[in-house]
Every structure is written in C-alpha cells, then in structure tokens.
Design a protein around this motif. Sequence first.
Motif, short mmCIF file in Angstrom:
data_model
loop_
_atom_site.label_atom_id
_atom_site.label_comp_id
_atom_site.label_asym_id
_atom_site.label_seq_id
_atom_site.Cartn_x
_atom_site.Cartn_y
_atom_site.Cartn_z
N UNK A 20 -6.31 7.69 32.68
CA UNK A 20 -6.55 7.08 34.17
C UNK A 20 -7.21 7.96 34.96
N UNK A 21 -6.79 9.32 35.02
CA UNK A 21 -7.53 10.27 35.80
C UNK A 21 -8.80 10.76 35.26
N UNK A 22 -9.08 10.81 34.12
CA UNK A 22 -10.55 10.97 33.56
C UNK A 22 -11.47 9.93 33.91
N UNK A 23 -10.84 8.59 33.73
CA UNK A 23 -11.84 7.52 33.95
C UNK A 23 -12.33 7.84 35.83
N UNK A 24 -11.34 8.14 36.48
CA UNK A 24 -11.70 8.01 37.74
C UNK A 24 -12.57 9.55 38.08
N UNK A 25 -12.45 10.37 37.43
CA UNK A 25 -13.27 11.44 37.49
C UNK A 25 -14.91 11.10 37.13
N UNK A 26 -14.72 10.16 35.97
CA UNK A 26 -16.01 9.65 35.37
C UNK A 26 -16.71 9.00 36.70
N UNK A 27 -16.02 8.41 37.26
CA UNK A 27 -16.65 7.43 38.38
C UNK A 27 -17.10 8.16 39.57
N UNK A 28 -16.58 9.62 39.63
CA UNK A 28 -16.57 10.19 40.97
C UNK A 28 -15.53 10.13 41.82
N UNK A 29 -14.70 9.44 41.47
CA UNK A 29 -13.46 8.99 42.61
C UNK A 29 -12.45 10.37 42.66
N UNK A 30 -12.42 11.09 41.70
CA UNK A 30 -11.65 12.21 41.67
C UNK A 30 -12.57 13.61 41.27
N UNK A 31 -12.26 14.80 41.92
CA UNK A 31 -13.15 15.82 41.48
C UNK A 31 -12.90 16.26 40.11
N UNK A 32 -14.08 17.05 39.49
CA UNK A 32 -14.14 17.43 38.20
C UNK A 32 -13.22 18.64 37.89
N UNK A 33 -11.91 18.46 38.01
CA UNK A 33 -10.93 19.64 37.98
C UNK A 33 -10.05 19.28 36.59
N UNK A 34 -9.09 20.18 36.26
CA UNK A 34 -8.10 20.11 35.31
C UNK A 34 -7.61 18.92 35.34
N UNK A 35 -7.97 17.87 34.24
CA UNK A 35 -7.05 16.70 34.38
C UNK A 35 -5.59 16.75 34.19
N UNK A 36 -4.88 17.48 33.43
CA UNK A 36 -3.33 17.70 33.42
C UNK A 36 -3.19 18.29 34.84
N UNK A 37 -3.91 19.15 35.61
CA UNK A 37 -3.31 19.67 36.78
C UNK A 37 -3.51 18.55 37.88
N UNK A 38 -4.43 17.59 37.58
CA UNK A 38 -4.74 16.48 38.71
C UNK A 38 -3.44 15.61 38.26
N UNK A 39 -3.12 15.26 37.25
CA UNK A 39 -2.09 14.45 36.97
C UNK A 39 -0.81 14.75 37.57
N UNK A 40 -0.43 16.02 37.43
CA UNK A 40 0.87 16.69 38.17
C UNK A 40 0.64 16.76 39.63
#
Length: 230
Positions: A167-187
């Motif tokens: 879910x996080x990676x898909x939002x990153x791809x759309x530019x809705x979340x920053x290009x940071x560590x996806x596990x870190x963003x999950x937590x």
Amino acid sequence: MTTSSPKRPAARHAGKSVPAAKSLGGPNLREQQKEATRAAILQAALLIFSEHGYNGASTRDIAAQAGVHHALIKYYYQSKDLLWRAAVSFLFERQTRELMLQAPTGPMTRAARREAARAALRRYVLYCARHPEHARLMVQESVRDSARLQWATEHFISRASHAAEAFVRALQKDGLLPPASSPALVYIIVGAAQSFYTLAPEVRRVWNLDPGDETVMNAHIDALLAVFIR
C-alpha cells in the motif's frame, strides 16, 4: 397444582413430519448461541491479555469478563495457550473482515487516487479506534519477543505487514508519500494511527480528551491525513 404442557406436535410438510425443534430457512439457534459464546470468550481474552499480558492473565478473569462459567474456557480451548492462539486468530480474521487496505488501482486521476488513499487510511484509523486491544496485545508480546509473537508473525503479522508495505509503495509511486524506507513509513503510519487509542488513558489525563468521542476521533483522523496525504 401444576399440569404438564402438551407436547408440541411435529410440523408437517408435503406429507412428511418435520421435527418442530428445527427452524426452517436459518442456522440452528443452538449453533448461533455457541458461536456467540465463543466470540464473547475470545473478545474477553483479547481484552485481558492486552491489559495484563499472557502471564498476568487468568482464564478465570477471562471467563468473568465474558460473563460465562469458567468451565466453558476449558471445554472450548483446553489450555490458556490454545485460548491465546484462538483469540489472536479471531483478532486477525476480524481485521480482514473489517479492513481491506488496498491502494487505489486502475485508470483514475491522481486526485481520485488521493481520495481513495485517504479513505483507506480513514478506515484503518477507525479500526484502531474500535479495537485498541489489537495494538496493546502486540506490544505485550513484542516487548517479550515471545514464542507466541513468532507464531503470530508466521501466521498473520508478516502477511498483514507486507500488504501494508505494498500500500505504501503504491502511494509512493503516485507521489502521495515521500521516497523513504517503506517499512519505516509503515510503522510511522501505524504508530500515528494506533497510539492515540492505545494510550487513551494518557490522552484523557493529559489533554482531557476522550479518544472514543466521535468529534475527537474525526479531529485525529483529519490531523493524520493532513500529515501523510495532502
């Protein structure tokens, strides 16, 4: 003086007798009652385990919380360990029913995908608000790094966490979340969603706010969405 009631005759259908105890067109009432009892026991187990930890919880306290006789715990689950596993299975099965966290897909405008993502996060926060015992229970087991945590990870947590990462990676791809560590963003997102309800007693004492109040809950959701998905 008492008189015995006459026996109810068997119902008849198409010339054949049908037992009067059975209800046509629905589940057996006795089975419904059993399922309701099991659900009450498992929800009570989640509350007690999340508050007292596995070692501090007793099956007698769980029975009292559920409003059932203590013997029913042993009848259904045989041991505290089996009860814990059944309660955690119940927890994640309920999460699957209540929460389908999927990133928006298909031919949608960016604005529409943004709104779909916001709606998905809103559903997740509402799940956390309804079930603060989920996070509390996981914290109890994570602090101890127990064999029970290993079991829950293998059966449920890994799958749920990887779905959240997708879910996080898909939002990153759309530019809705920053290009940071996806596990870190999950937590980071999970912590922001859960802690307001996991620490509800602290929130009440410090801020004089009730996280269960609808107005307070909506303010928390709006703040979270403003931070993560603008």
